[in-house]
Design a protein around this motif. Structure first.
Motif, PDB file in Angstrom:
ATOM      1  N   GLY A 192       0.811  -1.219   0.000  1.00 42.88           N
ATOM      2  CA  GLY A 192       0.000   0.000   0.000  1.00 42.88           C
ATOM      3  C   GLY A 192       0.842   1.265   0.000  1.00 42.88           C
ATOM      4  N   VAL A 193       1.851   1.332   0.888  1.00 45.70           N
ATOM      5  CA  VAL A 193       2.634   2.570   0.977  1.00 45.70           C
ATOM      6  C   VAL A 193       3.573   2.730  -0.218  1.00 45.70           C
ATOM      7  N   LEU A 194       4.013   1.620  -0.813  1.00 46.19           N
ATOM      8  CA  LEU A 194       4.812   1.731  -2.039  1.00 46.19           C
ATOM      9  C   LEU A 194       3.963   2.301  -3.168  1.00 46.19           C
ATOM     10  N   ASN A 195       2.713   1.853  -3.258  1.00 47.04           N
ATOM     11  CA  ASN A 195       1.810   2.414  -4.270  1.00 47.04           C
ATOM     12  C   ASN A 195       1.528   3.890  -3.990  1.00 47.04           C
ATOM     13  N   ALA A 196       1.466   4.254  -2.703  1.00 47.83           N
ATOM     14  CA  ALA A 196       1.269   5.669  -2.347  1.00 47.83           C
ATOM     15  C   ALA A 196       2.481   6.494  -2.770  1.00 47.83           C
TER      16      ALA A 196
ATOM     17  N   LEU B 287       7.707  -2.768  -5.472  1.00 48.18           N
ATOM     18  CA  LEU B 287       8.954  -2.009  -5.351  1.00 48.18           C
ATOM     19  C   LEU B 287       9.425  -1.499  -6.703  1.00 48.18           C
ATOM     20  N   LEU B 288       9.514  -2.393  -7.680  1.00 48.53           N
ATOM     21  CA  LEU B 288      10.039  -1.953  -8.974  1.00 48.53           C
ATOM     22  C   LEU B 288       9.060  -1.004  -9.660  1.00 48.53           C
ATOM     23  N   ASP B 289       7.758  -1.199  -9.438  1.00 44.40           N
ATOM     24  CA  ASP B 289       6.764  -0.281  -9.994  1.00 44.40           C
ATOM     25  C   ASP B 289       6.929   1.107  -9.380  1.00 44.40           C
ATOM     26  N   MET B 290       7.181   1.153  -8.056  1.00 43.34           N
ATOM     27  CA  MET B 290       7.395   2.433  -7.378  1.00 43.34           C
ATOM     28  C   MET B 290       8.610   3.154  -7.945  1.00 43.34           C
ATOM     29  N   TYR B 291       9.726   2.431  -8.080  1.00 44.25           N
ATOM     30  CA  TYR B 291      10.946   3.070  -8.594  1.00 44.25           C
ATOM     31  C   TYR B 291      10.738   3.586 -10.020  1.00 44.25           C
ATOM     32  N   ALA B 292      10.076   2.795 -10.859  1.00 43.93           N
ATOM     33  CA  ALA B 292       9.843   3.218 -12.243  1.00 43.93           C
ATOM     34  C   ALA B 292       8.976   4.464 -12.287  1.00 43.93           C
ATOM     35  N   LYS B 293       7.903   4.499 -11.491  1.00 46.45           N
ATOM     36  CA  LYS B 293       6.987   5.646 -11.519  1.00 46.45           C
ATOM     37  C   LYS B 293       7.581   6.874 -10.846  1.00 46.45           C
ATOM     38  N   CYS B 294       8.580   6.668  -9.984  1.00 44.29           N
ATOM     39  CA  CYS B 294       9.248   7.802  -9.332  1.00 44.29           C
ATOM     40  C   CYS B 294      10.456   8.288 -10.131  1.00 44.29           C
TER      41      CYS B 294
ATOM     42  N   LYS C  65      17.373  -2.988 -10.867  1.00 46.04           N
ATOM     43  CA  LYS C  65      18.111  -3.688  -9.800  1.00 46.04           C
ATOM     44  C   LYS C  65      17.176  -4.586  -8.996  1.00 46.04           C
ATOM     45  N   VAL C  66      16.003  -4.056  -8.668  1.00 47.12           N
ATOM     46  CA  VAL C  66      15.023  -4.851  -7.908  1.00 47.12           C
ATOM     47  C   VAL C  66      14.619  -6.082  -8.715  1.00 47.12           C
TER      48      VAL C  66
ATOM     49  N   THR D 190       5.549  -7.807 -16.285  1.00 48.43           N
ATOM     50  CA  THR D 190       4.785  -6.723 -16.908  1.00 48.43           C
ATOM     51  C   THR D 190       5.093  -5.380 -16.255  1.00 48.43           C
ATOM     52  N   ALA D 191       5.301  -5.367 -14.934  1.00 48.34           N
ATOM     53  CA  ALA D 191       5.648  -4.116 -14.245  1.00 48.34           C
ATOM     54  C   ALA D 191       6.958  -3.546 -14.789  1.00 48.34           C
TER      55      ALA D 191
END
Length: 567
Positions: free
Chosen positions: A200-204, A236-243, A251-252, A265-266
């Motif tokens: 949840g917080v990674l998506n946030a 995690l990898l989705d968060m890094y990509a979107k940030c 790396k993740v 897919t992410a």
């Protein structure tokens, strides 16, 4: 024992040999059938047979059926069973309330949930932890975050499930920053996060582009030993990509011991967002060799990657192979990707012809993609025609009015542009503002065009003025024709200097150490002048500047952009 261990045949054999059977035996058997049927084939037929043969049915029997229907996705039937149970004089208990609240949450049945809440208060069960958790979850999933927050604040000692429901609820309501603040409160209260919390917080973090907070949470995940969990790694990898840090996302991905279709897919989506078309195609081929079963989201990401990189032939080839090679049927989203692919490349007529061949009815998103291409390539004639079709198809779609107005303005047709805007306002349709934000020292700073509210606006303007001379010497000339208002040239210069992207970049330059990267985010397409401006300023200050707009990430460095001016 046999039922709970999943051996329904042994359970039935023991049951059939019993000379007398009480409600406990019947309930054990029916619970076993509910569990077995859900796991095996999501059919509750056998459970219904046992339920209908029971001589007497108590609250345990009814709860087994209610919860079974909720788990199998039959929320409406679960609500009907709850009503039938009470009509037969069986009083609900806390487990009944939990099951029915979950049914309301799955159906987004807010009014029925509120009615049930009143019944729970009257029964004195509101203080039960399980019921409280389910109430918070129900209100959050039904879109009433205020009610969820009220219930949460009344809980004497909310556990991790309640915290998770609130964090995800704020995220769903578009309040990612509030989700992160709640997570920090949860930490201060000493409540141990679980995998659901971290997802949840990674998506946030991804929703508000809070990279530094995401990195801090990543360290917590490593310490908790959850980094290798597939769904946590995917987030995690989705968060890094979107940030804006595709390198960290890679790396993740590379460190994960296992990958499923969501993870693959992410990563593919990350490459697409960053305009790395060739890398996306390589990744997709590796995915094929790994015998991963593709889904529709995989191909949306793949076609988006081709679109952002201008890989027209490759995109068309993959679209053709979706059904014939991979067995994935095309949806309207895939058709919209192809229209966008052709339109961005300037093949406007081919894109319009393609729409006429669609096997399904073109949705508004398909026409919006073509109308956006008309704006990029200044095709006013086709833009007018497409906009009229879009208005007929979806009268409430503000994008058609905004894009057509911009097409007219770019062509110098100010009267027509103003007329379209007037029509939009008369229909009560508001254009969403285009804010730009930057994270500095774990704090999000937001700017809008001609912003005067930021406390350091004087220093920001001074920095822009200081840099303007160096920019001019380097050859930068403002592209004032892209200012979509009929005003004098001097006013156009003033307006272009106060775009939110430029304000955010200037703030980043005065607030961070030299030579460190800047990451800027906005919710609209970056304009041509700001794109040119950022190329020059990245070269002048010797920094990498990463800008994410509505289309993709732009990595500016040494006077060049990763999109190669194709966006």
């Amino acid at each position: 024992m046999y039922a709970k261990c999943g051996s329904i045949e042994d359970s039935w054999r023991v049951f059939s040999r019993m000379p007398t059977r009480d409600s406990v035996a019947w309930n054990a058997l029916i619970s076993g059938y509910v569990k077995y049927m859900y796991v095996k084939c999501k059919s509750l037929e056998e459970a219904w047979r046992v339920f209908n043969r029971m001589p007497t049915r108590n609250v345990v029997s009814w709860n087994a059926m209610i919860l079974g229907h909720v788990k199998c996705g039959y929320g409406r039937k679960a609500l009907e069973l709850s009503q039938q149970m009470q009509q037969e004089g069986v009083e609900p208990n806390t487990l009944t309330f939990v099951g029915v609240l979950n049914a309301c949450a799955s159906l987004a049945a807010l009014e029925e949930g509120r009615h049930l809440h009143q019944q729970i208060i009257q029964s004195g069960c509101e203080s039960d932890v399980l019921v409280g958790n389910s109430l918070v979850d129900m209100y959050a999933k039904c879109g009433s975050i205020e009610d969820a927050w009220r219930v949460f604040n009344r809980m004497s000692s909310p556990n991790v499930v309640a915290w998770n429901a609130m964090i995800l609820g704020f995220l769903k309501s578009g309040q990612g920053q509030k989700s992160l603040e709640l997570f920090q409160q949860m930490e201060q209260k000493g409540v141990e996060p679980d995998p659901v919390t971290f997802v949840g917080v990674l998506n946030a973090c991804a929703s508000v582009s809070a990279l530094e907070e995401g990195r801090r949470i990543h360290q917590q995940i490593i310490q908790s030993g959850l980094e290798s969990a597939v769904f946590v790694g995917s987030s995690l990898l989705d968060m890094y990509a979107k940030c804006g840090s595709i390198q960290d996302a890679q790396k993740v991905f590379n460190k994960m011991p296992m990958h499923d279709v969501v993870t693959w897919t992410a990563m593919l989506k990350g490459y697409a967002m960053h305009g790395l078309g060739k890398e996306a195609l390589r990744h997709f081929e590796q995915m094929s060799q790994a015998d991963v079963e593709m889904d529709q989201v995989t191909f949306i990401s793949l076609l988006s990657a081709c679109t952002h990189a201008g890989l027209v032939d490759e995109g068309l080839c993959y679209f053709e192979s979706m059904g014939s090679v991979y067995g994935v049927p095309a949806t309207v989203e895939h058709y919209a990707c192809i229209v966008d692919l052709l339109g961005r490349a300037g093949h406007l007529q081919e894109a319009e012809d393609f729409i006429s061949t669609m096997s399904c009815e073109p949705a508004a998103s398909v026409w919006v993609a073509l109308l956006g291409a008309c704006r990029i390539h200044h095709n006013m004639e086709m833009g007018e025609r497409i906009a009229k079709q879009l208005v007929e198809l979806d009268p409430g779609n503000v994008a058609s009015y905004v894009l057509l107005s911009n097409i007219y303005a770019a062509a110098g047709k100010w009267d027509l542009s103003a007329n379209v805007q007037r029509q939009r306002l008369e229909k009560g349709m508001k254009k969403q503002p285009g804010p730009t934000w930057i994270e500095v020292n774990n704090e999000i700073h937001t700017f809008v065009v001609d912003d005067q509210d930021h406390p350091q606006m004087v220093e920001i303007h001074a920095e822009l003025k200081r840099l303007s001379g160096q920019m001019k010497d380097a050859g930068y000339v403002p592209v004032t024709k892209l200012v979509l208002h009929d005003v004098e040239e001097e006013e156009k210069l003033f307006q272009s200097c106060h775009h939110s992207e430029k304000l955010a970049i200037a703030y980043g330059l005065i607030s961070t150490p030299p030579y460190t990267p800047l990451r800027i985010f906005k919710n609209l397409r970056i304009c041509g002048d700001c794109h040119t401006f950022t190329k020059f300023i990245a070269n002048v200050v010797k920094r990498e500047i990463i800008v994410r707009d509505a289309n993709c990430f732009h990595h500016f460095q040494d006077g060049h952009c990763s999109c190669r001016d194709y966006w």
